[in-house]
Enzyme design. Structure first.
Site, short mmCIF file in Angstrom:
data_model
loop_
_atom_site.label_atom_id
_atom_site.label_comp_id
_atom_site.label_asym_id
_atom_site.label_seq_id
_atom_site.Cartn_x
_atom_site.Cartn_y
_atom_site.Cartn_z
N HIS A 126 0.94 -1.23 -0.16
CA HIS A 126 -0.19 0.02 0.01
C HIS A 126 0.94 1.38 0.15
O HIS A 126 0.18 2.22 -0.32
CB HIS A 126 -0.73 -0.03 1.16
CG HIS A 126 -2.23 -1.14 1.34
ND1 HIS A 126 -2.75 -1.40 0.43
CD2 HIS A 126 -2.05 -1.92 2.35
CE1 HIS A 126 -3.83 -2.32 0.54
NE2 HIS A 126 -3.35 -2.70 1.76
N ASP A 163 -2.72 -10.82 -1.96
CA ASP A 163 -3.18 -10.36 -0.73
C ASP A 163 -4.53 -9.93 -1.05
O ASP A 163 -5.02 -9.43 -2.04
CB ASP A 163 -2.36 -9.00 -0.31
CG ASP A 163 -2.76 -8.59 1.03
OD1 ASP A 163 -1.82 -8.73 2.05
OD2 ASP A 163 -3.67 -7.80 1.02
N HIS A 165 -6.03 -7.21 -0.09
CA HIS A 165 -6.32 -5.72 -0.35
C HIS A 165 -5.76 -5.75 -1.63
O HIS A 165 -4.60 -6.15 -1.97
CB HIS A 165 -5.60 -5.12 0.71
CG HIS A 165 -6.22 -5.40 2.11
ND1 HIS A 165 -5.78 -6.13 2.99
CD2 HIS A 165 -7.52 -5.13 2.81
CE1 HIS A 165 -6.42 -6.26 4.15
NE2 HIS A 165 -7.63 -5.61 3.90
N ASP A 243 -4.49 -12.94 3.91
CA ASP A 243 -5.41 -12.48 4.62
C ASP A 243 -6.80 -12.52 3.73
O ASP A 243 -7.82 -12.39 4.22
CB ASP A 243 -5.25 -10.75 4.87
CG ASP A 243 -4.73 -10.27 3.81
OD1 ASP A 243 -4.47 -10.76 2.74
OD2 ASP A 243 -4.43 -8.81 3.95
ZN LIG Z 1 -3.84 -7.19 3.01
#
Ligand SMILES: [Zn+2]
Length: 308
Positions: A126, A163, A165, A243
């Protein structure tokens, strides 16, 4: 030295707070499970070096790097943004996490290793050129990709981000870089918010909350894997977040450990086809303890052929 596990004790000293999900316990769980399962018995251990300023500057703004160094606390903590907190050990941990991917790239590009896993934290995907975001300080996988392009004379790097996200930071860093193709599966709509159209160099794979193994495999198999293979990467990098695993406290995709073994096998197959097998994976998210341990072990089973 076919398979290398890169880590460093400094990565346990990043302490964003007792209630923060990105805890030292995550990495402790992963390392303990790799030991217990014997998966990495034949993997060489390498200590992660500190990343250099020049390596970071390939993807980050100088002003941001100055700020991170300036605000790094000697005691207590400092909040870089709402979710990203620095403790006295954070600067070294982040420097090791980015340095590990650079080291991994050097090992595979020089032929000293084929498969590398970086068991490090904080995560990186991120982080933006000029901002920390979502637990991430430096863009670890992006730093590694930029290093490969700048110093190893290659022209095509694939990044696979599974991931849960979206890897918005990595995507942003290579938006004008035709030598990088990124495929990214993520829960949507979710964190981070926004719309993300497919573009040259970026393959978004959106998954709805509640979707699981079948949808995950279908997205990768039908959309991303053929494009990654056709790109003929000379190096494959993985942003390995765990995740999307069933019961992760932060997300709602219901993957099993076997799905990580599957996707890793597929990505390694692409690396074997055009990259002489060169593959470097780095830990991103994954917050379900102790479940992430076996999922990372499953990932490593497929990542290198020295796994037992
Ligand atoms: Zn994540």
């Amino acid at each position: 030295m076919d398979c290398v596990l890169i880590s460093h004790p400094d990565c346990l000293e990043h302490r964003p707070g007792d209630r923060h999900p990105e805890s030292p316990a995550r990495l402790q769980t992963v390392l303990a499970e790799l030991e217990r399962s014997g998966v990495t018995r034949k993997w060489q251990r390498v200590e992660a070096p500190l990343v250099t300023r020049a390596q970071l500057e390939r993807v980050h703004n100088a002003a941001y790097l100055d700020e991170v160094e300036r605000v790094a606390p000697k005691t207590g903590s400092y909040r870089l943004e709402s979710d990203t907190v620095m403790s006295p050990g954070s600067l070294a941990a982040a420097s090791r996490a980015a340095g590990a991917v650079v080291q991994g790239v050097d090992l595979v590009m020089s032929g000293r290793a084929k498969a590398v896993f970086c068991a490090t934290r904080p995560p990186g995907h991120h982080a933006k050129p000029g901002d920390a975001m979502g637990f991430c300080i430096y863009g670890n996988v992006a730093v590694g990709a930029a290093h490969a392009l700048a110093t190893h004379g290659i022209e095509r790097v694939a990044i696979a981000d599974f991931d849960v996200h979206r890897g918005n930071g990595t995507e942003l860093m290579f938006r004008r870089e035709p030598r990088v193709l990124m495929a990214d599966s993520f829960q949507h709509p979710y964190y981070p918010r926004g719309e993300f159209p497919e573009r040259a160099g970026y393959i978004p794979l959106r998954m709805a909350a509640g979707e699981g193994s079948d949808a995950f495999r279908r997205h990768w198999k039908e959309v991303a894997l053929p494009k990654l293979r056709a790109f003929r990467p000379q190096l494959v990098l993985i942003s390995a977040g765990f995740d999307a695993l069933r019961d992760d406290p932060l997300a709602n995709i219901e993957l099993e450990a076997a799905d990580y073994r599957w996707i890793t096998h597929e990505l390694r197959d692409i690396a074997e086809a055009s990259a002489q097998g060169r593959i470097v994976s780095t830990l991103e998210g994954g917050y379900g303890l102790p479940a992430i341990g076996p999922a990372v072990a499953a990932h490593l089973m497929a990542l290198g052929d020295c796994s037992v």
